[in-house]
Structures are given as C-alpha cells and as structure tokens.
Motif scaffolding. Structure first.
Motif, PDB file in Angstrom:
ATOM      1  N   TYR A  67      12.637  14.576  -2.354  1.00  0.00           N
ATOM      2  CA  TYR A  67      12.858  14.755  -0.921  1.00  0.00           C
ATOM      3  C   TYR A  67      11.569  14.478  -0.143  1.00  0.00           C
ATOM      4  O   TYR A  67      11.600  13.851   0.916  1.00  0.00           O
ATOM      5  N   ALA A  68      10.434  14.931  -0.668  1.00  0.00           N
ATOM      6  CA  ALA A  68       9.158  14.688   0.016  1.00  0.00           C
ATOM      7  C   ALA A  68       8.852  13.192   0.072  1.00  0.00           C
ATOM      8  O   ALA A  68       8.378  12.686   1.095  1.00  0.00           O
ATOM      9  N   LEU A  69       9.121  12.463  -1.006  1.00  0.00           N
ATOM     10  CA  LEU A  69       8.894  11.016  -0.993  1.00  0.00           C
ATOM     11  C   LEU A  69       9.841  10.315  -0.028  1.00  0.00           C
ATOM     12  O   LEU A  69       9.450   9.374   0.667  1.00  0.00           O
ATOM     13  N   LEU A  70      11.087  10.778   0.033  1.00  0.00           N
ATOM     14  CA  LEU A  70      12.031  10.208   0.989  1.00  0.00           C
ATOM     15  C   LEU A  70      11.588  10.475   2.417  1.00  0.00           C
ATOM     16  O   LEU A  70      11.657   9.602   3.285  1.00  0.00           O
ATOM     17  N   LEU A  71      11.105  11.689   2.670  1.00  0.00           N
ATOM     18  CA  LEU A  71      10.611  12.031   4.000  1.00  0.00           C
ATOM     19  C   LEU A  71       9.385  11.196   4.355  1.00  0.00           C
ATOM     20  O   LEU A  71       9.251  10.724   5.493  1.00  0.00           O
TER      21      LEU A  71
ATOM     22  N   GLY B   6       0.813  -1.212   0.000  1.00  0.00           N
ATOM     23  CA  GLY B   6       0.000   0.000   0.000  1.00  0.00           C
ATOM     24  C   GLY B   6       0.846   1.261   0.000  1.00  0.00           C
ATOM     25  O   GLY B   6       0.520   2.245  -0.684  1.00  0.00           O
ATOM     26  N   LEU B   7       1.933   1.264   0.743  1.00  0.00           N
ATOM     27  CA  LEU B   7       2.819   2.423   0.776  1.00  0.00           C
ATOM     28  C   LEU B   7       3.512   2.638  -0.557  1.00  0.00           C
ATOM     29  O   LEU B   7       3.666   3.778  -1.006  1.00  0.00           O
TER      30      LEU B   7
ATOM     31  N   ALA C 293       8.715   8.180   3.241  1.00  0.00           N
ATOM     32  CA  ALA C 293       9.186   6.828   3.538  1.00  0.00           C
ATOM     33  C   ALA C 293       9.821   6.761   4.919  1.00  0.00           C
ATOM     34  O   ALA C 293       9.630   5.792   5.667  1.00  0.00           O
ATOM     35  N   GLY C 294      10.584   7.784   5.296  1.00  0.00           N
ATOM     36  CA  GLY C 294      11.195   7.814   6.630  1.00  0.00           C
ATOM     37  C   GLY C 294      10.167   7.882   7.722  1.00  0.00           C
ATOM     38  O   GLY C 294      10.278   7.183   8.748  1.00  0.00           O
ATOM     39  N   VAL C 295       9.138   8.705   7.538  1.00  0.00           N
ATOM     40  CA  VAL C 295       8.072   8.807   8.542  1.00  0.00           C
ATOM     41  C   VAL C 295       7.310   7.496   8.631  1.00  0.00           C
ATOM     42  O   VAL C 295       6.955   7.046   9.721  1.00  0.00           O
ATOM     43  N   GLY C 296       7.074   6.861   7.480  1.00  0.00           N
ATOM     44  CA  GLY C 296       6.393   5.565   7.492  1.00  0.00           C
ATOM     45  C   GLY C 296       7.183   4.509   8.236  1.00  0.00           C
ATOM     46  O   GLY C 296       6.622   3.716   9.009  1.00  0.00           O
ATOM     47  N   CYS C 297       8.507   4.492   8.046  1.00  0.00           N
ATOM     48  CA  CYS C 297       9.345   3.537   8.780  1.00  0.00           C
ATOM     49  C   CYS C 297       9.353   3.854  10.271  1.00  0.00           C
ATOM     50  O   CYS C 297       9.339   2.958  11.111  1.00  0.00           O
TER      51      CYS C 297
END
Length: 123
Positions: free
Chosen positions: A108-112, A64-65, A114-118
């Motif tokens: 950068y927004a997608l990386l952020l 889903g992510l 993904a980091g928040v999701g982790c």
C-alpha cells in the motif's frame, strides 16, 4: 515454506544491465537532444526543442522512481524479516499473520508513493 530461488537465473543480471545502459544513454542524450533536433530542422522553435528534452527527463525520472521503489521494497523486506528478494514465497498463506499484514502495508505504501509521484508529475 516453499521458496523459488531467483538467484539461479542469469537473465536477471542481463535485465539489470539493460536498465542501467538505458539510464546512462538517456543521461548522455539529455544535453544533446536540443542541438540535434535544431540541426535537423532549422524551422523548429524553442517549444519543439524543449518538448524533446522533457520526454528525456521524464524517462530519466521514471527509471529513478522505479529504482527508488525497488530500494524501498528491499528495505521493507529487511525490516519485517521476510525472505530476501532472491527468494520468492510460493505459498503466501504459510506466512504468519503479522508478516502478511506488514506485506500489505508495504505494498500500500508503494502504491501511495506511485500515486503521489504521478500527481506531482501532473502538476
């Protein structure tokens, strides 16, 4: 601008179907995993059963992510009027400065995200 058209490759549709089939299989396995594990091993406790369900749920959330990130990336390309996802830019330096900057902010927004999701998954 040189572009590579990705729509010409039929493998792209086959890969998408593999992900969809995997997602459907995982959703169908979700309620059955505990009963299947309990039938094969009568000595397994409730903790063992819930671990298997958590693995299935984590795989569903991961798919889903990935789908959410793909959708956000498509929206990002439309907002900044970059080429569609069907064509990939071969020479990034041919883009204007504001398009490159917008692309960097989107990545950068997608990386952020993904980091928040982790981080949320760990908590």
């Amino acid at each position: 601008m040189k572009t590579l058209f990705l729509n010409a490759f039929p493998e792209r549709d086959a890969e998408m179907w593999k992900v969809v089939v995997l997602f459907v299989i995982l959703v169908l396995l979700w309620p059955m995993v505990q009963q299947l594990l309990f039938r094969f091993d009568m000595t397994s406790g409730y903790v063992d059963l819930s671990i298997m369900v958590l693995v299935v749920i984590s795989l569903i959330c991961f798919l889903g992510l990935i789908g959410l990130c793909w959708w956000l990336f498509n929206r990002f390309l439309l907002v900044f009027e970059l080429p569609e996802i069907g064509s990939m830019v071969l020479q990034f330096n041919d883009l204007t400065l504001w398009q490159r900057l917008g692309f960097y902010y989107g990545v950068y927004a997608l990386l952020l995200l993904a980091g928040v999701g982790c981080f949320v998954a760990v908590l």
